[in-house]
Design an enzyme around this catalytic site. Structure first.
Site, PDB file in Angstrom:
ATOM      1  N   ASP A   1      66.177 140.432  50.323  1.00 24.25           N
ATOM      2  CA  ASP A   1      65.202 139.392  50.619  1.00 24.25           C
ATOM      3  C   ASP A   1      64.099 140.050  51.478  1.00 24.25           C
ATOM      4  O   ASP A   1      64.319 141.128  52.035  1.00 24.25           O
ATOM      5  CB  ASP A   1      65.915 138.271  51.385  1.00 24.25           C
TER       6      ASP A   1
ATOM      7  N   ASP B   1      61.195 138.069  53.786  1.00 23.51           N
ATOM      8  CA  ASP B   1      60.935 137.371  55.065  1.00 23.51           C
ATOM      9  C   ASP B   1      62.219 137.176  55.855  1.00 23.51           C
ATOM     10  O   ASP B   1      63.158 136.544  55.364  1.00 23.51           O
ATOM     11  CB  ASP B   1      60.331 135.986  54.782  1.00 23.51           C
TER      12      ASP B   1
END
Ligand code: NAG
Length: 247
Positions: free
Chosen positions: A24, A26
Protein backbone atom coordinates in the site's frame (compact mmCIF):
# COMPACT_ATOMS: atom_id res chain seq x y z
CA UNK A 1 -18.62 -12.87 13.29
CA UNK A 2 -18.65 -13.87 9.62
CA UNK A 3 -17.54 -10.41 8.41
CA UNK A 4 -14.44 -10.45 10.61
CA UNK A 5 -11.52 -11.70 8.55
CA UNK A 6 -9.33 -12.64 11.53
CA UNK A 7 -10.34 -16.29 11.39
CA UNK A 8 -8.28 -16.61 8.21
CA UNK A 9 -5.05 -15.28 9.64
CA UNK A 10 -2.07 -16.64 7.71
CA UNK A 11 1.46 -17.25 8.93
CA UNK A 12 4.69 -16.54 7.11
CA UNK A 13 5.79 -20.18 6.97
CA UNK A 14 2.81 -20.87 4.70
CA UNK A 15 4.13 -18.58 1.97
CA UNK A 16 7.72 -19.87 1.85
CA UNK A 17 9.58 -19.09 -0.35
CA UNK A 18 8.62 -15.42 -0.60
CA UNK A 19 8.32 -14.53 -4.28
CA UNK A 20 6.69 -11.10 -4.14
CA UNK A 21 5.64 -8.27 -1.80
CA UNK A 22 2.75 -5.86 -2.42
CA UNK A 23 2.78 -2.42 -0.79
CA UNK A 24 0.00 0.00 0.00
CA UNK A 25 1.26 3.62 -0.35
CA UNK A 26 -0.46 6.15 2.01
CA UNK A 27 0.41 5.31 5.62
CA UNK A 28 2.53 2.33 4.56
CA UNK A 29 5.41 3.74 2.46
CA UNK A 30 4.95 7.24 3.87
CA UNK A 31 2.93 8.94 6.59
CA UNK A 32 0.85 11.15 4.31
CA UNK A 33 -2.25 11.60 6.49
CA UNK A 34 -1.00 14.80 8.21
CA UNK A 35 -0.63 16.36 4.74
CA UNK A 36 -4.15 15.32 3.74
CA UNK A 37 -5.45 16.70 7.05
CA UNK A 38 -3.69 20.02 6.53
CA UNK A 39 -5.01 20.36 2.96
CA UNK A 40 -8.62 19.59 3.96
CA UNK A 41 -8.46 21.90 6.98
CA UNK A 42 -7.16 24.86 4.97
CA UNK A 43 -9.50 24.42 2.03
CA UNK A 44 -12.65 23.72 4.06
CA UNK A 45 -12.02 26.75 6.24
CA UNK A 46 -11.47 28.88 3.16
CA UNK A 47 -14.97 28.07 1.85
CA UNK A 48 -16.56 28.63 5.27
CA UNK A 49 -17.31 24.96 5.98
CA UNK A 50 -18.59 24.37 9.54
CA UNK A 51 -19.26 28.10 9.95
CA UNK A 52 -15.59 28.84 9.22
CA UNK A 53 -14.38 26.77 12.20
CA UNK A 54 -11.41 24.60 11.17
CA UNK A 55 -12.15 20.86 11.23
CA UNK A 56 -10.55 18.96 14.11
CA UNK A 57 -8.13 16.08 13.76
CA UNK A 58 -10.80 13.89 15.37
CA UNK A 59 -13.25 14.86 12.62
CA UNK A 60 -10.61 14.12 10.00
CA UNK A 61 -9.73 10.70 11.42
CA UNK A 62 -13.32 9.64 11.96
CA UNK A 63 -14.98 11.08 8.86
CA UNK A 64 -12.38 11.69 6.15
CA UNK A 65 -9.18 9.63 6.45
CA UNK A 66 -9.07 6.67 4.07
CA UNK A 67 -12.36 7.55 2.33
CA UNK A 68 -12.89 7.57 -1.43
CA UNK A 69 -13.21 11.00 -2.97
CA UNK A 70 -16.70 10.31 -4.41
CA UNK A 71 -17.99 9.29 -0.98
CA UNK A 72 -16.26 12.22 0.72
CA UNK A 73 -17.70 14.66 -1.82
CA UNK A 74 -21.21 13.45 -0.96
CA UNK A 75 -20.52 13.42 2.79
CA UNK A 76 -18.93 16.88 3.00
CA UNK A 77 -21.25 18.65 0.55
CA UNK A 78 -24.62 16.90 0.60
CA UNK A 79 -26.28 20.07 -0.78
CA UNK A 80 -23.80 20.73 -3.58
CA UNK A 81 -24.07 19.35 -7.02
CA UNK A 82 -21.73 16.41 -7.39
CA UNK A 83 -19.56 17.97 -10.11
CA UNK A 84 -18.84 20.99 -7.95
CA UNK A 85 -18.05 18.79 -4.95
CA UNK A 86 -15.68 16.67 -7.04
CA UNK A 87 -13.96 19.82 -8.30
CA UNK A 88 -13.27 20.68 -4.65
CA UNK A 89 -11.81 17.20 -4.11
CA UNK A 90 -9.60 17.54 -7.21
CA UNK A 91 -8.36 20.94 -6.02
CA UNK A 92 -7.59 19.39 -2.65
CA UNK A 93 -5.50 16.69 -4.34
CA UNK A 94 -3.61 19.40 -6.24
CA UNK A 95 -2.84 21.13 -2.93
CA UNK A 96 -1.84 17.76 -1.41
CA UNK A 97 0.66 17.16 -4.21
CA UNK A 98 2.09 20.68 -3.85
CA UNK A 99 2.59 20.18 -0.09
CA UNK A 100 3.91 16.63 -0.46
CA UNK A 101 6.93 17.87 -2.41
CA UNK A 102 8.33 19.42 0.78
CA UNK A 103 6.68 17.38 3.49
CA UNK A 104 6.50 13.72 2.45
CA UNK A 105 8.70 11.44 4.57
CA UNK A 106 9.31 7.71 4.14
CA UNK A 107 8.27 5.36 6.96
CA UNK A 108 11.34 4.39 9.03
CA UNK A 109 13.38 1.57 7.54
CA UNK A 110 11.82 1.77 4.06
CA UNK A 111 15.17 2.06 2.33
CA UNK A 112 16.58 -0.96 4.17
CA UNK A 113 13.56 -3.06 3.25
CA UNK A 114 13.68 -1.99 -0.42
CA UNK A 115 17.35 -2.98 -0.58
CA UNK A 116 16.47 -6.40 0.88
CA UNK A 117 13.73 -6.81 -1.77
CA UNK A 118 16.17 -5.76 -4.51
CA UNK A 119 18.91 -8.09 -3.25
CA UNK A 120 16.50 -11.02 -3.21
CA UNK A 121 15.15 -9.96 -6.63
CA UNK A 122 11.57 -10.27 -5.38
CA UNK A 123 8.64 -9.12 -7.48
CA UNK A 124 6.82 -6.09 -6.13
CA UNK A 125 3.98 -3.66 -6.83
CA UNK A 126 2.34 -0.64 -5.19
CA UNK A 127 -1.42 -1.00 -4.68
CA UNK A 128 -3.43 2.05 -3.65
CA UNK A 129 -6.86 3.69 -3.47
CA UNK A 130 -5.22 7.11 -4.02
CA UNK A 131 -5.63 8.93 -7.35
CA UNK A 132 -2.95 7.90 -9.86
CA UNK A 133 -1.35 11.37 -9.97
CA UNK A 134 -0.86 11.27 -6.16
CA UNK A 135 0.44 7.70 -6.25
CA UNK A 136 2.99 8.44 -8.96
CA UNK A 137 4.17 11.61 -7.22
CA UNK A 138 4.60 9.89 -3.84
CA UNK A 139 6.49 6.96 -5.38
CA UNK A 140 8.73 9.38 -7.21
CA UNK A 141 9.34 11.61 -4.13
CA UNK A 142 10.29 8.49 -2.16
CA UNK A 143 12.86 7.63 -4.85
CA UNK A 144 11.02 4.42 -5.76
CA UNK A 145 10.05 5.11 -9.38
CA UNK A 146 12.46 2.41 -10.56
CA UNK A 147 11.71 0.09 -7.65
CA UNK A 148 8.02 -0.35 -8.55
CA UNK A 149 7.38 -1.71 -12.06
CA UNK A 150 3.63 -1.56 -11.44
CA UNK A 151 1.26 0.80 -9.58
CA UNK A 152 -2.31 -0.48 -9.29
CA UNK A 153 -4.94 2.20 -8.57
CA UNK A 154 -8.23 1.18 -6.94
CA UNK A 155 -10.44 3.43 -9.05
CA UNK A 156 -9.05 1.81 -12.21
CA UNK A 157 -10.13 -1.65 -11.02
CA UNK A 158 -13.66 -3.03 -11.06
CA UNK A 159 -13.86 -2.46 -7.28
CA UNK A 160 -11.40 -0.60 -5.01
CA UNK A 161 -10.19 -1.79 -1.58
CA UNK A 162 -11.59 -3.26 0.71
CA UNK A 163 -12.42 -5.57 -2.21
CA UNK A 164 -9.60 -7.88 -3.32
CA UNK A 165 -9.61 -6.63 -6.95
CA UNK A 166 -6.62 -4.24 -6.75
CA UNK A 167 -4.43 -6.90 -5.09
CA UNK A 168 -5.53 -9.58 -7.55
CA UNK A 169 -4.78 -7.23 -10.44
CA UNK A 170 -1.30 -6.60 -9.01
CA UNK A 171 -0.56 -10.33 -8.67
CA UNK A 172 -1.67 -10.81 -12.25
CA UNK A 173 0.42 -7.92 -13.63
CA UNK A 174 3.66 -9.01 -11.92
CA UNK A 175 3.04 -12.73 -12.44
CA UNK A 176 3.10 -13.73 -8.75
CA UNK A 177 1.11 -16.31 -6.82
CA UNK A 178 -0.81 -15.35 -3.66
CA UNK A 179 0.68 -18.54 -2.15
CA UNK A 180 4.14 -16.91 -2.10
CA UNK A 181 3.28 -13.25 -1.62
CA UNK A 182 2.48 -10.99 1.30
CA UNK A 183 1.16 -7.46 1.71
CA UNK A 184 2.05 -4.36 3.75
CA UNK A 185 -0.96 -2.24 4.80
CA UNK A 186 -1.85 0.33 7.47
CA UNK A 187 -5.68 0.48 7.29
CA UNK A 188 -8.47 -1.96 8.08
CA UNK A 189 -9.92 -1.64 4.56
CA UNK A 190 -6.52 -2.38 3.00
CA UNK A 191 -5.89 -5.37 5.24
CA UNK A 192 -9.30 -6.80 4.37
CA UNK A 193 -8.50 -6.41 0.67
CA UNK A 194 -5.19 -8.28 1.03
CA UNK A 195 -6.70 -11.07 3.12
CA UNK A 196 -9.62 -11.41 0.69
CA UNK A 197 -7.06 -11.82 -2.11
CA UNK A 198 -5.65 -14.79 -0.18
CA UNK A 199 -2.44 -13.34 1.28
CA UNK A 200 -1.00 -12.70 4.73
CA UNK A 201 -0.90 -8.99 5.56
CA UNK A 202 1.66 -7.23 7.73
CA UNK A 203 -0.09 -4.30 9.43
CA UNK A 204 1.79 -1.05 10.10
CA UNK A 205 0.79 0.92 13.18
CA UNK A 206 1.38 4.28 11.42
CA UNK A 207 -2.09 5.66 12.18
CA UNK A 208 -4.26 2.83 13.46
CA UNK A 209 -3.96 0.92 16.74
CA UNK A 210 -2.83 -2.70 16.78
CA UNK A 211 -6.22 -4.13 17.75
CA UNK A 212 -7.92 -2.51 14.72
CA UNK A 213 -5.31 -4.05 12.40
CA UNK A 214 -5.52 -7.49 14.01
CA UNK A 215 -9.30 -7.44 13.91
CA UNK A 216 -9.15 -6.68 10.17
CA UNK A 217 -7.01 -9.82 9.75
CA UNK A 218 -3.35 -8.72 9.93
CA UNK A 219 -0.99 -11.69 10.36
CA UNK A 220 1.42 -9.55 12.39
CA UNK A 221 1.55 -5.87 13.34
CA UNK A 222 4.76 -3.81 13.23
CA UNK A 223 5.67 -0.24 14.11
CA UNK A 224 7.70 0.41 10.94
CA UNK A 225 10.16 -1.33 8.60
CA UNK A 226 12.84 -1.45 11.28
CA UNK A 227 10.68 -3.58 13.55
CA UNK A 228 12.52 -6.74 14.67
CA UNK A 229 9.28 -8.72 14.40
CA UNK A 230 9.38 -8.18 10.63
CA UNK A 231 13.08 -8.95 10.22
CA UNK A 232 12.74 -12.16 12.22
CA UNK A 233 10.20 -13.39 9.66
CA UNK A 234 12.24 -12.23 6.66
CA UNK A 235 15.45 -13.77 7.97
CA UNK A 236 13.62 -17.02 8.69
CA UNK A 237 12.49 -17.13 5.05
CA UNK A 238 16.08 -16.49 3.96
CA UNK A 239 17.37 -19.25 6.25
CA UNK A 240 14.84 -21.73 4.85
CA UNK A 241 15.81 -20.75 1.29
CA UNK A 242 19.51 -21.27 2.03
CA UNK A 243 18.76 -24.65 3.65
CA UNK A 244 16.63 -25.71 0.66
CA UNK A 245 19.49 -24.81 -1.71
CA UNK A 246 21.95 -26.80 0.40
CA UNK A 247 19.98 -30.03 -0.03
C1 NAG B 1 -18.38 13.09 11.78
O1 NAG B 1 -19.38 13.73 11.03
C2 NAG B 1 -20.65 13.80 11.64
C3 NAG B 1 -21.61 14.39 10.63
O2 NAG B 1 -21.19 15.68 10.23
C4 NAG B 1 -20.55 14.60 12.91
O3 NAG B 1 -21.80 14.67 13.55
C5 NAG B 1 -19.51 13.96 13.83
O4 NAG B 1 -19.34 14.75 14.97
C6 NAG B 1 -18.19 13.80 13.11
N1 NAG B 1 -17.25 13.05 13.95
C7 NAG B 1 -16.24 13.64 14.62
C8 NAG B 1 -15.39 12.74 15.46
O5 NAG B 1 -16.00 14.84 14.54
Amino acid sequence: MPTDASFQRYSFSEIFPIEAILFDIDGTLCDSDPIHYFAFREMLQEIGYNGGEPITEEFFVKNISGGHNDDLARFLFPDWDFEKAMKFMDDKETLFRRLAIDKLEPVQGLQKLCKWVDDRQLKRAAVTNAPRANAELMISLLGLADFFPVIVVGSECKRAKPYPDPYMTALDLIGASPDNTFVFEDSAAGIKAGVAAGMPVVGLRTRNPEEVLLKAGAAIVIQDFEDQKLWKELEEDERRAAAAKGV
